[in-house]
Design a protein around this motif. Sequence first.
Motif, PDB file in Angstrom:
ATOM      1  N   THR A 166      -2.324   4.298  -7.167  1.00 21.91           N
ATOM      2  CA  THR A 166      -1.979   5.324  -6.179  1.00 21.91           C
ATOM      3  C   THR A 166      -3.230   6.064  -5.726  1.00 21.91           C
ATOM      4  OG1 THR A 166       0.181   5.650  -7.252  1.00 21.91           O
ATOM      5  CG2 THR A 166      -0.564   7.370  -5.756  1.00 21.91           C
TER       6      THR A 166
ATOM      7  N   ALA B  10       1.795   4.159  -1.408  1.00 24.91           N
ATOM      8  CA  ALA B  10       1.274   5.014  -2.483  1.00 24.91           C
ATOM      9  C   ALA B  10       2.370   5.846  -3.139  1.00 24.91           C
ATOM     10  CB  ALA B  10       0.175   5.926  -1.930  1.00 24.91           C
ATOM     11  N   SER B  11       3.289   6.381  -2.361  1.00 21.63           N
ATOM     12  CA  SER B  11       4.344   7.224  -2.939  1.00 21.63           C
ATOM     13  C   SER B  11       5.248   6.417  -3.875  1.00 21.63           C
ATOM     14  CB  SER B  11       5.180   7.864  -1.833  1.00 21.63           C
ATOM     15  OG  SER B  11       4.403   8.750  -1.070  1.00 21.63           O
TER      16      SER B  11
ATOM     17  N   ASP C 195      -6.808  11.524  -2.114  1.00 21.42           N
ATOM     18  CA  ASP C 195      -6.522  12.956  -2.015  1.00 21.42           C
ATOM     19  C   ASP C 195      -5.090  13.302  -2.438  1.00 21.42           C
ATOM     20  OD1 ASP C 195      -5.209  11.746   0.076  1.00 21.42           O
ATOM     21  OD2 ASP C 195      -5.803  13.220   1.595  1.00 21.42           O
ATOM     22  N   TYR C 196      -4.469  12.425  -3.216  1.00 19.07           N
ATOM     23  CA  TYR C 196      -3.068  12.589  -3.632  1.00 19.07           C
ATOM     24  C   TYR C 196      -3.051  13.459  -4.894  1.00 19.07           C
ATOM     25  CZ  TYR C 196       1.834  10.884  -3.859  1.00 19.07           C
ATOM     26  OH  TYR C 196       3.203  10.767  -3.851  1.00 19.07           O
TER      27      TYR C 196
ATOM     28  N   ASP D  65       0.823  -1.213   0.000  1.00 20.31           N
ATOM     29  CA  ASP D  65       0.000   0.000   0.000  1.00 20.31           C
ATOM     30  C   ASP D  65       0.862   1.272   0.000  1.00 20.31           C
ATOM     31  OD1 ASP D  65       1.050  -0.230   2.526  1.00 20.31           O
ATOM     32  OD2 ASP D  65      -0.826   0.199   3.589  1.00 20.31           O
TER      33      ASP D  65
ATOM     34  N   LEU E 158      -5.519   4.029  -3.523  1.00 20.36           N
ATOM     35  CA  LEU E 158      -5.027   3.944  -2.152  1.00 20.36           C
ATOM     36  C   LEU E 158      -5.121   5.272  -1.413  1.00 20.36           C
ATOM     37  CD1 LEU E 158      -1.818   1.818  -2.827  1.00 20.36           C
ATOM     38  CD2 LEU E 158      -3.784   1.084  -1.453  1.00 20.36           C
ATOM     39  N   LYS E 159      -4.967   6.371  -2.165  1.00 24.76           N
ATOM     40  CA  LYS E 159      -4.888   7.696  -1.531  1.00 24.76           C
ATOM     41  C   LYS E 159      -5.646   8.692  -2.414  1.00 24.76           C
ATOM     42  CE  LYS E 159      -1.497  10.675   0.734  1.00 24.76           C
ATOM     43  NZ  LYS E 159      -0.062  10.977   0.944  1.00 24.76           N
TER      44      LYS E 159
ATOM     45  N   ASN F  58       3.314   5.900  -7.084  1.00 25.26           N
ATOM     46  CA  ASN F  58       3.307   7.140  -7.852  1.00 25.26           C
ATOM     47  C   ASN F  58       4.644   7.364  -8.551  1.00 25.26           C
ATOM     48  OD1 ASN F  58       2.206   9.968  -8.459  1.00 25.26           O
ATOM     49  ND2 ASN F  58       4.082  10.429  -7.349  1.00 25.26           N
TER      50      ASN F  58
END
Length: 211
Positions: free
Chosen positions: A100, A74-75, A106-107, A72, A103-104, A78
């Motif tokens: 990404t 996310a960075s 609001d990224y 998980d 998972l996130k 990405n």
Amino acid sequence: LKPDYAEAHNNRGNAYKNKGELDRAIRDYDEAIRLKPDFAEAFYNRGNAYDDKGELGRAIADFDEAIRLKPDYASALNNRGVAYAKKDELDRAILDFDETIRLKPDYAEAFNNRGNAYDDKGDYDRAILDFDEAIRLKPDFAEAFNNRGVCYKNKKEYAKAISDFTRAIELNHSPLSRPYSNRADVYEALGDEEAAARDRQKAEELRLAGN
């Protein structure tokens, strides 16, 4: 005092990376990983350093390992997407940005990056939707305004393009040349040679200053 302190090697690597001393950073990440083979953050950080060096294959391999250790992450997803996009593997990049965002949600940077990938594929409408969301999540996201402006420019929606480039210029506290250069292209397409020349001169000044 504690030669097997993996986190200290990782953190010193980050400091070297921030100074632009990428080879020294990578040596510290190497040692952090040797001491702690399941250190997902060290693989991620080393991947970023390899990306900065332009060694995209090595960067992707490190992001792969970071994601294997921490699914998980996310960075890492990405940044692997960014590396695939640099290799012009746009569909693989978009898959990473999709995950990404799942998972996130609001990224903002992931929406911006996926927008760039769609833009590179010539799918301007989907790109604009992603830039819209990036800006909704991060209203001062100058890069997303510039990138959306490029899409509007490509669609010949010149008023919207000028508005976005102008907003990008307003938000960049350390001015960059790209929004000025992009806005100059639009003014030129509209036949406003004076405004185009003014923006091109400003863009050139910023380029010479390293921006």
